[in-house]
Enzyme design. Structure first.
Site, mmCIF file in Angstrom:
data_model
loop_
_atom_site.group_PDB
_atom_site.id
_atom_site.type_symbol
_atom_site.label_atom_id
_atom_site.label_comp_id
_atom_site.label_asym_id
_atom_site.label_seq_id
_atom_site.Cartn_x
_atom_site.Cartn_y
_atom_site.Cartn_z
ATOM 1 N N ASP A 1 0.832 -1.214 0.000
ATOM 2 C CA ASP A 1 0.000 0.000 0.000
ATOM 3 C C ASP A 1 0.865 1.262 0.000
ATOM 4 O O ASP A 1 2.001 1.246 0.479
ATOM 5 C CB ASP A 1 -0.924 -0.031 1.229
ATOM 6 N N LEU B 1 10.796 -20.570 -4.879
ATOM 7 C CA LEU B 1 9.908 -19.619 -4.187
ATOM 8 C C LEU B 1 8.579 -19.615 -4.933
ATOM 9 O O LEU B 1 8.564 -19.582 -6.166
ATOM 10 C CB LEU B 1 10.521 -18.201 -4.224
ATOM 11 N N HIS C 1 2.234 3.395 -9.066
ATOM 12 C CA HIS C 1 2.013 1.972 -9.359
ATOM 13 C C HIS C 1 3.175 1.416 -10.179
ATOM 14 O O HIS C 1 3.619 0.285 -9.964
ATOM 15 C CB HIS C 1 0.686 1.764 -10.092
HETATM 16 C C1 IPE Z 1 -5.422 -2.755 -0.115
HETATM 17 O O1 IPE Z 1 -5.070 -1.430 -0.348
HETATM 18 C C2 IPE Z 1 -5.412 -3.523 -1.385
HETATM 19 C C3 IPE Z 1 -4.127 -3.615 -2.074
HETATM 20 C C4 IPE Z 1 -2.961 -3.207 -1.657
HETATM 21 C C5 IPE Z 1 -4.193 -4.256 -3.350
HETATM 22 P P1 IPE Z 1 -6.165 -0.273 -0.439
HETATM 23 O O2 IPE Z 1 -5.413 0.989 -0.544
HETATM 24 O O3 IPE Z 1 -7.147 -0.569 -1.497
HETATM 25 O O4 IPE Z 1 -6.886 -0.396 0.983
HETATM 26 P P2 IPE Z 1 -7.862 0.596 1.744
HETATM 27 O O5 IPE Z 1 -8.990 0.904 0.824
HETATM 28 O O6 IPE Z 1 -7.068 1.823 2.077
HETATM 29 O O7 IPE Z 1 -8.272 -0.137 2.977
HETATM 30 C C1 IPE Z 2 -1.630 0.205 -3.338
HETATM 31 O O1 IPE Z 2 -1.393 1.567 -3.361
HETATM 32 C C2 IPE Z 2 -1.832 -0.365 -4.716
HETATM 33 C C3 IPE Z 2 -3.208 -0.782 -5.003
HETATM 34 C C4 IPE Z 2 -4.212 -0.791 -4.182
HETATM 35 C C5 IPE Z 2 -3.460 -1.244 -6.350
HETATM 36 P P1 IPE Z 2 -2.578 2.609 -3.348
HETATM 37 O O2 IPE Z 2 -2.971 2.902 -4.756
HETATM 38 O O3 IPE Z 2 -3.689 2.157 -2.473
HETATM 39 O O4 IPE Z 2 -1.863 3.878 -2.729
HETATM 40 P P2 IPE Z 2 -2.469 4.895 -1.672
HETATM 41 O O5 IPE Z 2 -2.958 4.078 -0.510
HETATM 42 O O6 IPE Z 2 -3.581 5.615 -2.352
HETATM 43 O O7 IPE Z 2 -1.325 5.773 -1.321
HETATM 44 MG MG MG Z 3 -4.099 2.401 -0.498
#
Ligand code: IPE
Ligand code: IPE
Ligand code: MG
Length: 258
Positions: A25, A136, A42
């Protein structure tokens, strides 16, 4: 494959976690902080995946599970969703041969039916190509949700029971945890020893609900694109400080060790 359930029997406690599961995240915030579009985060996140996969191979981790796209992430703006899909395709195109050469088995779990045909076909061929590898196992959770997983497992278990004869579904008391667990999407892997969430949030966000029952939880403020081998080592070092009791007392553990 039968793996020890943390609630049914006492699992072994490995010094290096056998299974590390990560919620990657913070990509969007990493980019926003740099006045870049979220998608740049990303892209950078894919590089972090590469670094962490390599580090896991070197450290002898056997299973690495990465939450890449949740069943709730469809709620994001359409252009971000389609870019994530494109990144997934590009990453598969670029990385699968390298992974195969390094003895990595790739698995993708989640409700893949919502992905376009080309992506589904690429996933299928990547899984087949790497199926015999054992250094792995890297599992990408895509359109995955912990509740989806438990529900699809219940549905498969019930279907198997009804195929076995009407009588078999009628005794609810005859269902066991072990029977259900074999229908979970990741039945091939032991439960995670170490769970990591980057990006500062301290929540599970519908990741592996069943399998995280006794995992050690590690949260870091580091955004996923900045996570690498050193941060993984910090998480493993924290894991190694934990006393995994699985319901027992400290005194019992000390007694067992002596
Ligand atoms: C969780 O991250 C899902 C992934 C990393 C793929 P999100 O950014 O979507 O989670 P929330 O919405 O903040 O809980
Ligand atoms: C995690 O990073 C990747 C996915 C959920 C695909 P985020 O896109 O949720 O990044 P933040 O949480 O908005 O910073
Ligand atoms: Mg996120």
């Amino acid at each position: 494959m039968a793996h020890t359930s943390s609630t049914q029997t006492l699992p072994a406690i490995p010094t290096v976690p056998r299974h590390v599961a990560i919620i990657m995240d913070g990509n969007g915030r990493w980019a926003t902080k740099r006045f870049l579009p979220r998608v740049a985060g990303h892209g950078k996140g894919v590089e972090a995946v590469r670094a962490v996969v390599e580090a896991c191979v070197v450290r002898g981790v056997e299973y690495l599970t990465l939450f890449a796209f949740s069943s709730e992430n469809w709620r994001r703006p359409a252009d971000e969703v389609s870019l994530l899909m494109r990144l997934f395709v590009v990453a598969l195109e670029r990385e699968v041969s390298k992974m195969h050469a390094n003895g990595i088995r790739l698995k993708v779990v989640g409700d893949l039916s919502r992905f376009d045909a080309k992506l589904q076909q690429m996933i299928d061929s990547a899984e087949r190509k790497t199926a015999g590898n054992s250094t792995l196992t890297v599992t990408i959770c895509a359109n995955y949700g912990g509740r989806w997983d438990v529900m699809q497992a219940v549905q498969k278990m019930m279907a198997a029971r009804s195929a076995a004869g009407a009588g078999a579904v009628q005794d609810p008391a005859a269902f066991s945890e072990d029977e259900l667990a074999q229908y979970l999407a990741m039945a091939y892997a032991p439960e995670p020893d170490l769970f990591i969430r980057t990006g500062g949030e301290q929540r599970i966000s519908n990741f592996l609900l069943w399998q995280l029952a006794y995992s050690e939880l590690y949260f870091t403020d580091t955004y996923w694109p900045d996570f690498g081998a050193d941060e993984l080592d910090q998480a493993i070092a924290s894991y190694q400080q934990r006393e995994r009791r699985f319901g027992r007392t400290s005194a019992q553990l000390l007694e067992q060790a002596s």
